[in-house]
Design a protein around this motif. Structure first.
Motif, mmCIF file in Angstrom:
data_model
loop_
_atom_site.group_PDB
_atom_site.id
_atom_site.type_symbol
_atom_site.label_atom_id
_atom_site.label_comp_id
_atom_site.label_asym_id
_atom_site.label_seq_id
_atom_site.Cartn_x
_atom_site.Cartn_y
_atom_site.Cartn_z
ATOM 1 N N ALA A 97 -58.489 9.022 9.522
ATOM 2 C CA ALA A 97 -57.548 10.047 9.129
ATOM 3 C C ALA A 97 -57.894 10.888 7.948
ATOM 4 O O ALA A 97 -57.702 12.042 7.964
ATOM 5 C CB ALA A 97 -55.929 9.448 8.918
ATOM 6 N N LEU A 98 -58.487 10.175 7.083
ATOM 7 C CA LEU A 98 -59.126 10.767 5.790
ATOM 8 C C LEU A 98 -60.181 11.894 6.111
ATOM 9 O O LEU A 98 -59.883 13.047 5.889
ATOM 10 C CB LEU A 98 -59.292 9.603 4.879
ATOM 11 C CG LEU A 98 -59.737 10.316 3.309
ATOM 12 C CD1 LEU A 98 -58.258 10.615 2.715
ATOM 13 C CD2 LEU A 98 -60.596 9.294 2.532
ATOM 14 N N ILE A 99 -61.031 11.360 7.002
ATOM 15 C CA ILE A 99 -62.135 12.249 7.431
ATOM 16 C C ILE A 99 -61.660 13.468 8.208
ATOM 17 O O ILE A 99 -61.921 14.500 8.025
ATOM 18 C CB ILE A 99 -63.288 11.424 8.129
ATOM 19 C CG1 ILE A 99 -63.882 10.598 7.219
ATOM 20 C CG2 ILE A 99 -64.420 12.533 8.600
ATOM 21 C CD1 ILE A 99 -64.918 9.699 7.734
ATOM 22 N N ALA A 100 -60.602 13.178 9.036
ATOM 23 C CA ALA A 100 -60.284 14.127 10.011
ATOM 24 C C ALA A 100 -59.338 15.228 9.129
ATOM 25 O O ALA A 100 -59.374 16.537 9.314
ATOM 26 C CB ALA A 100 -59.218 13.408 10.993
ATOM 27 N N MET A 101 -58.938 14.740 8.170
ATOM 28 C CA MET A 101 -58.027 15.682 7.238
ATOM 29 C C MET A 101 -58.978 16.617 6.454
ATOM 30 O O MET A 101 -58.557 17.610 6.371
ATOM 31 C CB MET A 101 -57.101 14.882 6.159
ATOM 32 C CG MET A 101 -56.269 15.632 5.301
ATOM 33 S SD MET A 101 -55.387 14.753 4.138
ATOM 34 C CE MET A 101 -57.105 14.327 3.094
ATOM 35 N N ALA A 102 -59.999 16.047 6.057
ATOM 36 C CA ALA A 102 -60.972 16.727 5.317
ATOM 37 C C ALA A 102 -61.614 17.917 6.403
ATOM 38 O O ALA A 102 -61.969 18.964 5.892
ATOM 39 C CB ALA A 102 -61.989 16.004 4.735
ATOM 40 N N ALA A 103 -61.826 17.503 7.636
ATOM 41 C CA ALA A 103 -62.563 18.264 8.610
ATOM 42 C C ALA A 103 -61.613 19.401 9.131
ATOM 43 O O ALA A 103 -62.107 20.549 9.272
ATOM 44 C CB ALA A 103 -62.787 17.362 9.936
#
Length: 252
Positions: free
Chosen positions: A180-186
């Motif tokens: 979720a953290l990486i998806a948010m950044a992406a």
């Protein structure tokens, strides 16, 4: 940037009870810009009126037991004086600091009533959150900006209509997964527009921050909830408040 978990931070029941006076029989006017709080306040036994500017939001509350929604402006509330025990404003007090809004909130409150104001913001004091913010702002200087509306609470402290205030603070921790953290950044537009090599570098950096902070365990995103109860004093109002025969005087 959005929440880092599927559920996001949930307003604590203890905080909501404190804002509404730890009672279940109050008349509460909500100026909240979310439909969830009026539902929960009504579910605890309070009678709730909900002011909304969004017709869709008003319609969603039409069939909720104990909630009377209506479209209106806070600069001219469509109520007689001294009708409510509590006026609740969540995440929106910064929109209500001008005189017409403050005067109207004071006018519709019963003697002994209060304005409840609250702000839920991300807690950026945690080291891993600060590292994440620095990384995101290396791409977009405006990324992960804090909600500064909490500062508007100061406008009610020592205000002549609200000379006595109480404040409580709560901390909330929301689980955040690596995905979720990486998806948010992406999903951040500035990251999505990067060349693929640079984009992968940023996303790899986000993953590294997560791995370093979680140490193989669960990572939780901290939020800070500031709550205020500001008690009305009608003696300071220019236009005298006339109590109706059914007005209730609350002795605190």
């Amino acid at each position: 940037m959005g929440a880092m978990s599927s559920s996001g931070p949930r307003f604590p029941a203890q905080a909501l009870s404190w804002l509404t006076g730890d009672r279940t029989d109050n008349r509460v006017l909500t100026l909240s810009n979310t439909a969830g709080l009026p539902r929960r306040i009504a579910a605890s036994g309070n009678r709730v009126w909900c002011i909304g500017h969004d017709p869709d939001q008003v319609r969603r509350l039409t069939d909720v037991p104990g909630v009377d929604p209506l479209a209106a402006t806070t600069a001219a509330l469509p109520f007689d004086a001294c009708q409510f025990d509590v006026v609740l404003a969540h995440q929106m007090l910064h929109l209500l600091t001008e005189k017409p809004h403050v005067s109207e909130m004071a006018r519709v409150l019963r003697p002994g009533g209060w304005v409840s104001a609250s702000y839920l913001v991300r807690d950026d004091s945690v080291p891993w959150v600060r590292r994440l913010i620095a990384l995101m702002r290396s791409v977009d200087p405006t990324a992960m900006s804090a909600d500064l509306g909490v500062g508007s609470i100061e406008t009610l402290i020592d205000h002549k209509y609200f000379p006595r205030c109480e404040q409580r603070d709560f901390r909330i921790w929301v689980p955040a997964t690596r995905t979720a953290l990486i998806a948010m950044a992406a999903a951040l537009p500035a990251v999505a527009e990067l060349a693929e090599r640079d984009r992968q570098r940023i996303l790899h950096g986000v993953g590294a921050i997560y791995d370093g902070a979680s140490a193989g365990g669960e990572l939780r995103l901290p939020y800070h909830l500031t709550c205020l109860r500001a008690y009305v004093d009608h003696a300071e109002m220019t236009t005298p408040i006339q109590l109706g025969e059914d007005a209730l005087i609350i002795h605190l």
